[in-house]
Design a protein around this motif. Structure first.
Motif, PDB file in Angstrom:
ATOM      1  N   LEU A  61       0.813  -1.214   0.000  1.00 20.24           N
ATOM      2  CA  LEU A  61       0.000   0.000   0.000  1.00 20.24           C
ATOM      3  C   LEU A  61       0.849   1.267   0.000  1.00 20.24           C
ATOM      4  CD1 LEU A  61      -2.795  -1.211   2.421  1.00 20.24           C
ATOM      5  CD2 LEU A  61      -2.800  -1.178  -0.045  1.00 20.24           C
ATOM      6  N   ALA A  87      -6.595   5.681   4.357  1.00 23.28           N
ATOM      7  CA  ALA A  87      -6.529   4.362   4.992  1.00 23.28           C
ATOM      8  C   ALA A  87      -5.074   3.939   5.165  1.00 23.28           C
ATOM      9  CB  ALA A  87      -7.286   3.337   4.158  1.00 23.28           C
ATOM     10  N   VAL A  88      -4.254   4.217   4.147  1.00 24.18           N
ATOM     11  CA  VAL A  88      -2.848   3.826   4.241  1.00 24.18           C
ATOM     12  C   VAL A  88      -2.120   4.645   5.301  1.00 24.18           C
ATOM     13  CG1 VAL A  88      -0.707   3.599   2.970  1.00 24.18           C
ATOM     14  CG2 VAL A  88      -2.841   3.056   1.863  1.00 24.18           C
ATOM     15  N   THR A  89      -2.432   5.947   5.385  1.00 21.77           N
ATOM     16  CA  THR A  89      -1.731   6.741   6.395  1.00 21.77           C
ATOM     17  C   THR A  89      -2.151   6.329   7.803  1.00 21.77           C
ATOM     18  OG1 THR A  89      -3.387   8.477   6.326  1.00 21.77           O
ATOM     19  CG2 THR A  89      -1.503   8.729   4.877  1.00 21.77           C
ATOM     20  N   LEU A  92      -7.766   2.594   9.627  1.00 21.33           N
ATOM     21  CA  LEU A  92      -7.373   1.214   9.925  1.00 21.33           C
ATOM     22  C   LEU A  92      -6.464   1.194  11.144  1.00 21.33           C
ATOM     23  CD1 LEU A  92      -6.650  -0.061   6.313  1.00 21.33           C
ATOM     24  CD2 LEU A  92      -8.656  -0.461   7.670  1.00 21.33           C
ATOM     25  N   ILE A 145     -11.888   6.832   6.389  1.00 21.18           N
ATOM     26  CA  ILE A 145     -11.588   5.452   6.771  1.00 21.18           C
ATOM     27  C   ILE A 145     -10.383   5.439   7.694  1.00 21.18           C
ATOM     28  CG2 ILE A 145     -11.165   3.121   5.946  1.00 21.18           C
ATOM     29  CD1 ILE A 145     -11.926   4.015   3.220  1.00 21.18           C
ATOM     30  N   LEU A 166      -3.933  14.396  10.756  1.00 18.53           N
ATOM     31  CA  LEU A 166      -3.544  15.557   9.943  1.00 18.53           C
ATOM     32  C   LEU A 166      -3.544  15.276   8.432  1.00 18.53           C
ATOM     33  CD1 LEU A 166      -0.736  17.230  12.067  1.00 18.53           C
ATOM     34  CD2 LEU A 166      -2.935  18.206  11.433  1.00 18.53           C
ATOM     35  N   PRO A 167      -3.069  14.095   7.974  1.00 14.42           N
ATOM     36  CA  PRO A 167      -3.088  13.857   6.518  1.00 14.42           C
ATOM     37  C   PRO A 167      -4.486  13.893   5.921  1.00 14.42           C
ATOM     38  CG  PRO A 167      -1.693  12.257   7.592  1.00 14.42           C
ATOM     39  CD  PRO A 167      -2.389  13.005   8.668  1.00 14.42           C
ATOM     40  N   LEU A 184      -2.743   3.311   8.568  1.00 16.23           N
ATOM     41  CA  LEU A 184      -1.945   2.101   8.799  1.00 16.23           C
ATOM     42  C   LEU A 184      -0.590   2.482   9.391  1.00 16.23           C
ATOM     43  CD1 LEU A 184      -2.391  -0.283   5.766  1.00 16.23           C
ATOM     44  CD2 LEU A 184      -2.984  -0.707   8.127  1.00 16.23           C
ATOM     45  N   ALA A 185      -0.058   3.651   8.974  1.00 19.66           N
ATOM     46  CA  ALA A 185       1.202   4.134   9.549  1.00 19.66           C
ATOM     47  C   ALA A 185       1.043   4.250  11.056  1.00 19.66           C
ATOM     48  CB  ALA A 185       1.592   5.474   8.945  1.00 19.66           C
ATOM     49  N   VAL A 206      -5.661  14.236   1.902  1.00 23.26           N
ATOM     50  CA  VAL A 206      -6.146  13.100   1.120  1.00 23.26           C
ATOM     51  C   VAL A 206      -7.351  12.486   1.806  1.00 23.26           C
ATOM     52  CG1 VAL A 206      -3.964  12.478   0.094  1.00 23.26           C
ATOM     53  CG2 VAL A 206      -4.542  11.614   2.333  1.00 23.26           C
ATOM     54  N   LYS A 207      -8.054  11.641   1.055  1.00 24.28           N
ATOM     55  CA  LYS A 207      -9.137  10.896   1.678  1.00 24.28           C
ATOM     56  C   LYS A 207      -9.224   9.522   1.036  1.00 24.28           C
ATOM     57  CE  LYS A 207     -12.065  13.631  -1.269  1.00 24.28           C
ATOM     58  NZ  LYS A 207     -12.913  14.783  -1.294  1.00 24.28           N
ATOM     59  N   ILE A 218       1.108   4.387  -2.769  1.00 21.30           N
ATOM     60  CA  ILE A 218       1.014   5.817  -2.467  1.00 21.30           C
ATOM     61  C   ILE A 218       2.200   6.551  -3.074  1.00 21.30           C
ATOM     62  CG2 ILE A 218       1.117   7.498  -0.616  1.00 21.30           C
ATOM     63  CD1 ILE A 218      -1.375   6.272  -0.161  1.00 21.30           C
ATOM     64  N   PHE A 269      -2.255  11.860  13.887  1.00 27.03           N
ATOM     65  CA  PHE A 269      -2.275  11.013  12.698  1.00 27.03           C
ATOM     66  C   PHE A 269      -3.458  11.350  11.791  1.00 27.03           C
ATOM     67  CE2 PHE A 269       0.656   8.445  15.165  1.00 27.03           C
ATOM     68  CZ  PHE A 269       1.567   8.107  14.187  1.00 27.03           C
ATOM     69  N   LEU A 283       3.486   8.450   4.277  1.00 27.48           N
ATOM     70  CA  LEU A 283       2.851   9.597   4.938  1.00 27.48           C
ATOM     71  C   LEU A 283       3.476  10.895   4.436  1.00 27.48           C
ATOM     72  CD1 LEU A 283       0.720   9.563   7.220  1.00 27.48           C
ATOM     73  CD2 LEU A 283       2.554  10.067   8.791  1.00 27.48           C
ATOM     74  N   PHE A 299      -8.807   5.775   0.127  1.00 27.35           N
ATOM     75  CA  PHE A 299      -7.775   4.746   0.294  1.00 27.35           C
ATOM     76  C   PHE A 299      -6.476   5.332   0.810  1.00 27.35           C
ATOM     77  CE2 PHE A 299      -9.951   3.819  -3.831  1.00 27.35           C
ATOM     78  CZ  PHE A 299     -10.968   3.121  -3.234  1.00 27.35           C
ATOM     79  N   TYR A 300      -6.152   6.547   0.316  1.00 26.82           N
ATOM     80  CA  TYR A 300      -4.903   7.177   0.707  1.00 26.82           C
ATOM     81  C   TYR A 300      -4.871   7.363   2.213  1.00 26.82           C
ATOM     82  CZ  TYR A 300      -4.170   8.246  -4.216  1.00 26.82           C
ATOM     83  OH  TYR A 300      -3.987   8.145  -5.560  1.00 26.82           O
ATOM     84  N   PHE A 346       5.466   3.001   5.895  1.00 19.69           N
ATOM     85  CA  PHE A 346       4.235   3.767   6.022  1.00 19.69           C
ATOM     86  C   PHE A 346       4.522   5.238   6.304  1.00 19.69           C
ATOM     87  CE2 PHE A 346       3.029  -0.557   6.724  1.00 19.69           C
ATOM     88  CZ  PHE A 346       1.885  -0.663   5.956  1.00 19.69           C
ATOM     89  N   ILE A 347       5.619   5.477   7.051  1.00 20.30           N
ATOM     90  CA  ILE A 347       5.958   6.873   7.334  1.00 20.30           C
ATOM     91  C   ILE A 347       6.445   7.553   6.051  1.00 20.30           C
ATOM     92  CG2 ILE A 347       7.463   8.378   8.685  1.00 20.30           C
ATOM     93  CD1 ILE A 347       5.396   7.118  10.421  1.00 20.30           C
ATOM     94  N   VAL A 402       2.302  11.560   0.979  1.00 20.71           N
ATOM     95  CA  VAL A 402       0.913  12.018   0.944  1.00 20.71           C
ATOM     96  C   VAL A 402       0.839  13.507   1.220  1.00 20.71           C
ATOM     97  CG1 VAL A 402      -1.153  11.987   2.360  1.00 20.71           C
ATOM     98  CG2 VAL A 402      -0.272   9.881   1.430  1.00 20.71           C
ATOM     99  N   MET A 403       1.662  13.965   2.181  1.00 19.91           N
ATOM    100  CA  MET A 403       1.630  15.375   2.521  1.00 19.91           C
ATOM    101  C   MET A 403       2.195  16.221   1.378  1.00 19.91           C
ATOM    102  SD  MET A 403       0.157  15.262   5.293  1.00 19.91           S
ATOM    103  CE  MET A 403       0.227  16.473   6.596  1.00 19.91           C
ATOM    104  N   SER A 418       8.954  -2.337  10.237  1.00 22.50           N
ATOM    105  CA  SER A 418       7.517  -2.554  10.179  1.00 22.50           C
ATOM    106  C   SER A 418       6.762  -1.273   9.869  1.00 22.50           C
ATOM    107  CB  SER A 418       7.022  -3.154  11.494  1.00 22.50           C
ATOM    108  OG  SER A 418       7.217  -2.236  12.539  1.00 22.50           O
ATOM    109  N   TRP A 419       7.345  -0.118  10.171  1.00 23.34           N
ATOM    110  CA  TRP A 419       6.554   1.094   9.932  1.00 23.34           C
ATOM    111  C   TRP A 419       7.228   2.139   9.051  1.00 23.34           C
ATOM    112  CZ3 TRP A 419       9.177   5.237  11.887  1.00 23.34           C
ATOM    113  CH2 TRP A 419      10.046   5.003  12.965  1.00 23.34           C
ATOM    114  N   PHE A 438      -1.498   5.506  -7.739  1.00 20.57           N
ATOM    115  CA  PHE A 438      -2.395   4.360  -7.783  1.00 20.57           C
ATOM    116  C   PHE A 438      -2.600   3.811  -9.183  1.00 20.57           C
ATOM    117  CE2 PHE A 438      -3.640   5.052  -3.475  1.00 20.57           C
ATOM    118  CZ  PHE A 438      -4.113   3.822  -3.099  1.00 20.57           C
ATOM    119  N   PHE A 444       1.023   0.655  12.702  1.00 19.56           N
ATOM    120  CA  PHE A 444       2.290  -0.067  12.809  1.00 19.56           C
ATOM    121  C   PHE A 444       3.287   0.682  13.681  1.00 19.56           C
ATOM    122  CE2 PHE A 444       0.666  -2.124   8.936  1.00 19.56           C
ATOM    123  CZ  PHE A 444       0.682  -3.413   9.422  1.00 19.56           C
TER     124      PHE A 444
END
Lengths: 320, 359
Positions: free
Chosen positions: A246, B134-136, B78, B76, B123-124, B138-139, B128-129, A250, B121, A301, B131-132, A297-298, A304-305, A293-294, A254, B142
């Motif tokens: 995932l 949802a992934v953040t 997760l 969403i 803030l993103p 997940l950050a 975005v909204k 990002i 968490f 993140l 699926f995006y 994702f960071i 995304v920003m 593990s993270w 996509f 974890f």
């Protein structure tokens, strides 16, 4: 220095495998707008079918390369059946629903496949039939003069299976790109991705296309399953590793196949480097373990920003 | 025949806008509360209370939390499991640092810590909204899970890495720890859940709830109408994580009585609660309870209910069956009724009002 090269190589290989999983996501997302959460469990399911059917054949005295090929055929048939059933039982009934509903439906599919897979194959990890498939095993050590500590020769260990994985993944990505670009079905897929209605109006059968896409994603899942399985073993834990795809999406975007590859490499290398440099920085080298593990994702993140559509994705345009 | 509003006239605007405008609904609610507060602890045995009712209430609270975010605001998440973990650890740290303050106060206060983390968490969500997002989230899941294992300060440097729940009392009765009976834990939990549900109902029916729903339906349009997205989305994250945090604290202190956080507050927990929200119905408080009741009781039914009626399946098969049934049910529900059990309940009520004359 040699250690760094080793780490980057490992990250590269992990990245290729993440990219493979991400590719499965992208295929389905491009062609049906469905964000297929079940891709991870499809990888596990395909690999389990492969190993499971090989075990059955081995028990009947049919072993070696032919049996491995036969079990690949069996797994492909199962993945096709899965694609057909998903279209028949789930997607067909959810046409025109909002994206989030379809997303949740793939969640349901994931859970069903976990339960079904465990009931059929059992929950124990299985060993991938690497040798029987004719894939290389073992490793080679490379000597890099002057790269080691204190000017000594450095050593880099490269697993043969990793090289094979990289080659096979590249071949498959190229094949998929050609398939999308130059075949009749590939063109139909791109048409469906553009607009369901317009595609229907020029006579493209939506249901058929969905089966094709899900089956393609199933093939990608099988290849991914073989590669992941050869590196560790085949267990349901893999489906959580698949979540790493995932952030890859990002980062890459996509809707983009090259994005999935670039994203995979960035994430793969990023998390290995994170383990190497970030972990000692945060909590010391022993307590800081598991940063892997993270970190992915960071990184996602941060992307995304800064750039929500990812490196190669289409720009997100919203209208009222 | 019995369920209709004939003869009940609303004479004020407030009566007309009440959450339960029909008298039968109010009577029904009072009955349910009466049974829950008096009937269950009096007549239910300890096994029933501790393995059916307590999990149900804890999950209801967490589901309400996620429903505020996903159902009411359309974001969403997760990461619910991790936010629950933050609540549990906050409560643990607070009650070991200040053992004399009442544990119920700390359970509620621990919500503020998870709310703060949740806002961070969240803030993103401004960028975005879908699926995006949802992934953040997940950050968050974890990263926080990693913190729960790797930062010994959180579990007071204990060798096992587990939360140990000490004995705490209310009016002299032990409500946490080994001596606390299932009945007292249940009653405390029931009080917390009823109170928090009442607050949630007031929030979602008020100005804040309306702005959440406007954002859910279309955030750009909401912004054009003068709803500021930043505070609205962040309050949704804060309130949602607050509920998740309190649920997590309740889970550790009133249900499990201690344990290793990594096993409890993992990604599967987040998924589980998301399923409860979907099955119950997005954007419905009643639905949250229904979804929680349904999914939290499924494993118990398969494990203990089926053998009781003579169908013997092994523990492993029961677990696989739970997975398959939950997965299939989610798909079936999404196809048949995307609005979940809450919508079915609403349809039943509509039908009841006309029954036995359908026209």
């Amino acid at each position: 220095m040699d250690f760094l090269i080793q780490v980057v190589w490992e990250g590269l290989v992990a990245g290729v495998l993440y990219a493979l999983i991400a590719l499965g996501f992208v295929l389905i997302f491009k062609a049906s707008g469905v964000f297929n959460f079940a891709q991870g469990i499809m990888v596990v399911f395909a690999a389990l079918t492969l190993v499971g059917s090989y075990e059955k054949m081995a028990a009947a005295g049919f072993t070696g390369f032919p049996a491995a090929m036969a079990s690949i055929v069996v797994s492909l048939a199962v993945m096709f059946a899965l694609a057909w059933l998903v279209e028949r039982l789930v997607l067909r009934h959810l046409v025109n629903q909002p994206d989030i509903i379809l997303f949740m439906a793939t969640f349901g599919l994931t859970y069903f496949l976990i339960g079904f897979g465990e009931a059929v194959f059992g929950g124990d990890p299985k060993i991938m039939i690497t040798q029987q498939l004719g894939l290389p095993t073992g490793s080679t050590e490379f000597r890099l003069p002057g790269f080691g500590p204190n000017g000594k020769d450095g050593l880099v260990l490269i697993q043969h299976i990793d090289v094979a994985a990289t080659v096979i993944a590249s071949l498959m990505i190229a094949a998929l790109a050609l398939f999308f670009q130059y075949t009749r079905i590939g063109r139909a897929l791109r048409a469906v991705a553009d607009s369901h209605k317009a595609a229907l109006s020029v006579g493209i059968t939506l249901n058929q296309i969905w089966v094709v896409v899900w089956f393609t994603a199933g093939i990608v899942a099988l290849v991914t399953g073989i590669m992941w399985g050869a590196r560790s073993d085949v267990s349901f834990g893999l489906s959580n590793i698949a979540l790493k795809a995932l952030p890859v999406l990002i980062v890459g975007g996509f809707t983009s196949v090259p994005g999935a590859i670039a994203g995979g490499l960035i994430i793969g290398i990023g998390e290995k480097l994170g383990e190497l440099y970030l972990a000692p920085l945060l909590l010391g080298s022993t307590m800081g373990r598991g940063v892997e593990s993270w970190v992915a994702f960071i990184i996602a993140l941060a992307f995304v920003m800064a750039r929500p559509q990812g490196l190669f994705g289409d720009k997100i345009i919203e209208r009222i | 025949m019995f369920y209709r509003e004939n003869g009940q006239f609303n004479t004020t605007y407030a009566e007309d806008m009440a959450v339960f405008p029909i008298r039968q609904d109010r009577i029904g609610l009072a009955l349910i509360l009466g049974v829950a507060a008096i009937g269950v602890p009096l007549f239910g045995n300890s096994f029933f209370i501790s393995s059916v009712m307590i999990p149900f209430l804890v999950y209801s609270l967490a589901t309400i939390g996620l429903n505020i975010l996903t159902g009411y605001t359309g974001l969403i998440s997760l990461g619910t499991g991790a936010f629950m973990g933050v609540g549990a650890f906050a409560c643990f740290k607070l009650t070991t640092a200040f053992p004399n303050v009442n544990i119920i106060f700390w359970i509620l206060a621990s919500g503020f810590f998870s709310a703060a983390i949740g806002m961070l968490f969240g803030l993103p969500s401004l960028r975005v909204k879908g699926f995006y997002l949802a992934v953040t989230t997940l950050a968050a899941q974890f990263f926080l899970q990693w913190c729960f294992i790797r930062i010994p300060w959180l579990y007071n440097d204990s060798a096992s890495g587990a939360i140990e729940v000490a004995r705490r009392t209310l009016f002299g009765f032990p409500i946490t720890g080994a001596q606390a009976s299932a009945q007292t834990r249940y009653l405390v939990l029931l009080g917390i859940v009823v109170f928090m549900t009442w607050i949630a109902s007031n929030i979602v029916h008020g100005r804040i709830g309306r702005s959440w729903m406007a954002v859910r339906d279309m955030d750009i349009a909401a912004e054009l109408m003068g709803i500021r997205l930043l505070p609205t989305k962040l309050t949704a994250f804060a309130v949602s994580s607050f509920y998740a945090g309190v649920a997590g604290a309740c889970m550790m202190f009133l249900w499990y009585g201690g344990g290793e956080a990594n096993d409890v507050f993992n990604i599967n927990q987040s998924f589980n609660i998301l399923f409860m929200v979907i099955l119950g119905g997005l954007g419905s408080l009643v639905g949250s309870f229904m979804g929680a009741a349904f999914i939290s009781s499924l494993p118990t039914i398969f494990k203990f209910g089926l053998p009781a009626i003579g169908i013997n399946i092994g523990g492993a098969t029961a677990e696989h069956l739970t997975f398959m049934v939950v997965g299939a049910l989610i798909v079936i529900f999404l196809i048949a009724e995307p609005h979940g059990l809450a919508r079915l309940w609403q349809i039943t009520k509509e039908k009841l009002r006309l029954w036995p004359f359908p026209h």
